[in-house]
Structures are given as structure tokens and as C-alpha cells.
Design a protein around this motif. Sequence first.
Motif, short mmCIF file in Angstrom:
data_model
loop_
_atom_site.label_atom_id
_atom_site.label_comp_id
_atom_site.label_asym_id
_atom_site.label_seq_id
_atom_site.Cartn_x
_atom_site.Cartn_y
_atom_site.Cartn_z
N LEU A 13 0.83 -1.20 0.00
CA LEU A 13 0.00 0.00 0.00
C LEU A 13 0.86 1.25 0.00
O LEU A 13 0.60 2.22 -0.74
N ILE A 14 1.91 1.24 0.81
CA ILE A 14 2.82 2.40 0.87
C ILE A 14 3.54 2.57 -0.47
O ILE A 14 3.69 3.69 -0.97
N GLU A 15 3.99 1.46 -1.06
CA GLU A 15 4.68 1.54 -2.35
C GLU A 15 3.77 2.10 -3.43
O GLU A 15 4.20 2.90 -4.28
N ARG A 16 2.51 1.69 -3.41
CA ARG A 16 1.55 2.20 -4.40
C ARG A 16 1.34 3.71 -4.21
O ARG A 16 1.33 4.48 -5.18
N ALA A 17 1.19 4.14 -2.97
CA ALA A 17 0.99 5.56 -2.70
C ALA A 17 2.21 6.37 -3.11
O ALA A 17 2.09 7.48 -3.66
N LEU A 64 2.38 9.51 -5.79
CA LEU A 64 2.94 10.83 -5.46
C LEU A 64 4.14 11.17 -6.35
O LEU A 64 4.31 12.34 -6.73
N MET A 65 4.94 10.18 -6.67
CA MET A 65 6.08 10.42 -7.56
C MET A 65 5.61 10.91 -8.92
O MET A 65 6.18 11.83 -9.51
N GLU A 66 4.55 10.31 -9.41
CA GLU A 66 4.00 10.71 -10.71
C GLU A 66 3.31 12.06 -10.63
O GLU A 66 3.48 12.92 -11.50
N GLU A 94 11.58 8.86 -5.10
CA GLU A 94 10.98 7.90 -4.18
C GLU A 94 11.10 8.37 -2.74
O GLU A 94 10.16 8.27 -1.95
N ARG A 95 12.27 8.90 -2.39
CA ARG A 95 12.48 9.39 -1.03
C ARG A 95 11.59 10.58 -0.73
O ARG A 95 11.00 10.68 0.36
N GLU A 96 11.47 11.49 -1.68
CA GLU A 96 10.61 12.67 -1.49
C GLU A 96 9.15 12.25 -1.33
O GLU A 96 8.41 12.85 -0.53
N PHE A 115 8.04 9.43 -0.08
CA PHE A 115 7.86 8.88 1.26
C PHE A 115 7.83 9.98 2.31
O PHE A 115 7.04 9.93 3.26
N ASP A 116 8.71 11.00 2.13
CA ASP A 116 8.72 12.11 3.08
C ASP A 116 7.38 12.83 3.08
O ASP A 116 6.90 13.28 4.14
N LEU A 117 6.77 12.96 1.91
CA LEU A 117 5.44 13.59 1.83
C LEU A 117 4.42 12.79 2.65
O LEU A 117 3.62 13.36 3.39
N LEU A 118 4.45 11.47 2.49
CA LEU A 118 3.53 10.61 3.26
C LEU A 118 3.78 10.74 4.75
O LEU A 118 2.85 10.93 5.54
#
Length: 205
Positions: free
Chosen positions: A152-156, A160-162, A168-170, A172-175
Motif C-alpha cells: 500500500l505504501i509503495e503504491r501511494a 505521489l512520484m508521478e 521515491e524518497r521525497e 515517502f517524506d510527503l507521506l
Amino acid sequence: MSVTHDKSDVRALKVLLADEDKGALRVTAGLLRELGHEVTEMAIGVQEAADMIARDDPDASIVVVDQDDGHALDLIDEISEFARGPVIAIVEKEDPEFVAEAAKRGISAYAREGRAESIQAAIEVAMRRHEEKLRLVEQIQRLESALERRALIERAKGILMERHNASEREAFDLLRDHARSRNRTVVDVAASVSEGHALLPKARD
């Protein structure tokens, strides 16, 4: 609750007994009570056993194998399907072929008829195996849950990356930052991102 039998402590259990021979049931019931266990019910037929399991929820079930191996196997099938606890077979004599087939149907242990020590040993083995099985199921469920959360986290993150042209790091930081600011978990925020993305209209060709 525990009782003492032959100088060893054993945990008292609620036990369902099943067999077509009422006399054999009474003998085994007496041995179980001597061992300190509570015999909740004694079932003769397959449907009767299922009804008693639904009503009494025994800790363990014991099928006493008399003359009709087929009936005993049907009882084991039915009880294994519905009972919360393990199923044990009590046999009059050693019968490897029957025990092998009964194991396929769901028994956790077997004992010799009329022998209290053998019955108690089988109960202890069955309960131990049942507890190990429950722990394994819990471990699998935790692993599956962890994998689902990770997916679920990878999908989110991908969404967000798109959407934000982020790394990828940015993503995750947004989440993580959003979760902290709203006092929510990262998984919860990731689920919201995925659900919100699913509601977006599809891009036109």
C-alpha cells in the motif's frame, strides 16, 4: 485449572466424545473424568457431533474408533471442519492404515483404548500441536498484513512520484510528514492517497 493425576499436573479440558458405541463412550468418559477432564457431551452421529460443537465449543474432541472405521472417519471429517480445538482418535489396537487415513482427515494424535496414560499423552501432544499451529497461523497473518501495508505504501509513493514529479524518497517524506501533521499513520495516509487516486477520472486519449 489443573488437577493432579499420577503425580503430574495436567490442564483440565472440556472434551467432546464421539462414537456410535455408547458403551465405549461411557468407558472413555470415565477415564477422562479420572484424568480431571470435563466430558461436555457424547455424540453418536455426525450431525449430532456438529451441533454439540456449535453449542459447547469444546477444547478438544475425541473419536472412539469401534467396529465401523468409515463412521469414525466421517466423524473425524465433520469435527475437524467445525471444532476449534484438536481432534484425537482412540483405537482398540494398533492400525497404521487407519491412523494414516485419520491423520489426513485431521486428527492431531491417537491413543489406545482403555489406557488412561495413553489418552492423556495423546491429549497433551494434540494440544501442543494445536497451539503450535495457531502460532504459525498468527505469524502468517502478521506477515501477510506487513506485506499488504508495504504494498500500500509503495503504491501511494508511486502515485505521489508521478503526481508531484518527486523522487521515491521525497514521496515517502510527503507521506510521513502529512501523517505526522494529521496525527495519522503512514499506512492510513497511503490508503487515502490510493483511494483518492482511484476516484480520479481517467485521462482522455
